[in-house]
Design a protein around this motif. Structure first.
Motif, PDB file in Angstrom:
ATOM      1  N   PRO A   1      -2.791  -4.121   7.085  1.00  0.00           N
ATOM      2  CA  PRO A   1      -4.125  -3.636   7.966  1.00  0.00           C
ATOM      3  C   PRO A   1      -4.799  -4.954   8.631  1.00  0.00           C
ATOM      4  N   ALA A   2      -4.769  -6.257   7.935  1.00  0.00           N
ATOM      5  CA  ALA A   2      -5.306  -7.448   8.674  1.00  0.00           C
ATOM      6  C   ALA A   2      -4.641  -7.953  10.053  1.00  0.00           C
ATOM      7  N   VAL A   3      -3.203  -7.487  10.084  1.00  0.00           N
ATOM      8  CA  VAL A   3      -2.579  -7.927  11.200  1.00  0.00           C
ATOM      9  C   VAL A   3      -2.849  -7.194  12.316  1.00  0.00           C
TER      10      VAL A   3
ATOM     11  N   GLY B   1      -2.687  -6.903  16.909  1.00  0.00           N
ATOM     12  CA  GLY B   1      -1.601  -7.005  17.901  1.00  0.00           C
ATOM     13  C   GLY B   1      -0.913  -5.666  18.193  1.00  0.00           C
ATOM     14  N   SER B   2      -0.824  -5.421  19.581  1.00  0.00           N
ATOM     15  CA  SER B   2      -0.337  -3.763  19.641  1.00  0.00           C
ATOM     16  C   SER B   2       0.977  -3.515  19.253  1.00  0.00           C
ATOM     17  N   MET B   3       2.196  -4.482  19.194  1.00  0.00           N
ATOM     18  CA  MET B   3       3.410  -4.434  19.170  1.00  0.00           C
ATOM     19  C   MET B   3       3.506  -4.435  17.434  1.00  0.00           C
ATOM     20  N   SER B   4       2.640  -5.304  16.761  1.00  0.00           N
ATOM     21  CA  SER B   4       2.793  -5.259  15.100  1.00  0.00           C
ATOM     22  C   SER B   4       2.340  -3.817  14.571  1.00  0.00           C
ATOM     23  N   ARG B   5       1.267  -3.484  15.398  1.00  0.00           N
ATOM     24  CA  ARG B   5       0.873  -1.981  14.790  1.00  0.00           C
ATOM     25  C   ARG B   5       1.749  -1.051  15.259  1.00  0.00           C
ATOM     26  N   TYR B   6       2.430  -1.142  16.522  1.00  0.00           N
ATOM     27  CA  TYR B   6       3.469  -0.036  16.748  1.00  0.00           C
ATOM     28  C   TYR B   6       4.675  -0.147  15.789  1.00  0.00           C
ATOM     29  N   TYR B   7       4.971  -1.306  15.266  1.00  0.00           N
ATOM     30  CA  TYR B   7       6.120  -1.506  14.198  1.00  0.00           C
ATOM     31  C   TYR B   7       5.549  -0.932  12.739  1.00  0.00           C
ATOM     32  N   ALA B   8       4.529  -1.161  12.498  1.00  0.00           N
ATOM     33  CA  ALA B   8       3.584  -0.400  11.374  1.00  0.00           C
ATOM     34  C   ALA B   8       3.894   1.100  11.378  1.00  0.00           C
ATOM     35  N   GLU B   9       3.883   1.607  12.503  1.00  0.00           N
ATOM     36  CA  GLU B   9       4.078   3.030  12.698  1.00  0.00           C
ATOM     37  C   GLU B   9       5.694   3.345  12.689  1.00  0.00           C
ATOM     38  N   VAL B  10       6.431   2.506  13.044  1.00  0.00           N
ATOM     39  CA  VAL B  10       7.987   2.931  12.816  1.00  0.00           C
ATOM     40  C   VAL B  10       8.256   2.798  11.367  1.00  0.00           C
TER      41      VAL B  10
ATOM     42  N   ALA C   1       0.675  -1.191   0.066  1.00  0.00           N
ATOM     43  CA  ALA C   1       0.019   0.029  -0.011  1.00  0.00           C
ATOM     44  C   ALA C   1       0.861   1.328  -0.052  1.00  0.00           C
ATOM     45  N   LEU C   2       2.168   1.284   0.492  1.00  0.00           N
ATOM     46  CA  LEU C   2       2.920   2.266   0.323  1.00  0.00           C
ATOM     47  C   LEU C   2       3.457   2.776  -1.087  1.00  0.00           C
ATOM     48  N   ALA C   3       3.594   1.622  -1.894  1.00  0.00           N
ATOM     49  CA  ALA C   3       4.049   2.000  -3.341  1.00  0.00           C
ATOM     50  C   ALA C   3       2.897   2.924  -3.922  1.00  0.00           C
TER      51      ALA C   3
END
Length: 200
Positions: A164-166, A168-177, A147-149
């Motif tokens: 977006p289907a993933v 879990g708070s830590m996975s979402r945190y790393y999506a922000e990173v 989706a970033l492309a």
């Protein structure tokens, strides 16, 4: 009496150090795992290029101010590497930018490739700590960064669109990173394009 005071002081100092260590700024760091080699990312994302050059960027005070205003981050030559891909006629095919983004469990290596107009071609995580790998890997599975492309240079990356289907708070945190890394890459790309235009 003196011994008692010394023991109390040592105990207080130990507690203060332990409290500092508990914060995110001093979170423990695990060894990095390389997920993508830089050379492979450059060749894959800039497939039409036949020549590759490292672009040396000397960030001027104006460049640093512009990048910091956009990302709240101050770049350094140690944190950022920029490679240009050109065809046989020396035309710019695109740019690949590699940078490090801090996280609670150590730095994350993010790569972003751009076309000559500054549009995102591809993004990838090149390096991540062995512990956060368990949270990052699901974001990368099934082309989770697709989706970033296509993002234009002035468009803000949306972490909610990274896999977006993933859950879990830590996975979402790393999506922000990761999204933050792409935003930093965009800010550097703006400087890179300006430097390439001056070099013509």
């Amino acid at each position: 009496m003196r011994t008692h005071r010394l023991q109390a002081a040592i105990a207080a100092l130990t507690a203060a150090i332990a409290a500092l260590g508990a914060g995110p700024a001093a979170a423990h760091v695990t060894p990095n795992v390389q997920l993508v080699k830089r050379g492979e990312f450059v060749k894959q994302s800039l497939a039409a290029a036949t020549q590759f050059f490292e672009q040396s960027l000397a960030f001027s005070p104006a460049d640093v101010a512009a990048i910091k205003g956009r990302t709240k981050w101050t770049p350094s030559a140690e944190d950022v590497k920029v490679y240009l891909g050109r065809d046989a006629e020396k035309r710019l095919i695109g740019t690949a930018i590699f940078l490090w983004v801090p996280s609670e469990h150590g730095p994350v290596g993010v790569a972003v490739a751009f076309d000559p107009a500054g549009r995102v071609l591809q993004a990838a995580v090149t390096d991540v700590g062995s512990e956060p790998l368990a949270w990052v890997r699901p974001l990368l599975a099934g082309d989770g960064l697709a989706a970033l492309a296509g993002l234009q240079l002035d468009a803000t990356p949306d972490p909610a669109k990274v896999a977006p289907a993933v859950t879990g708070s830590m996975s979402r945190y790393y999506a922000e990173v990761i999204a933050e890394g792409v935003a930093r890459g965009q800010a550097v790309e703006q400087v890179s394009l300006a430097a390439a235009a001056k070099a013509k």
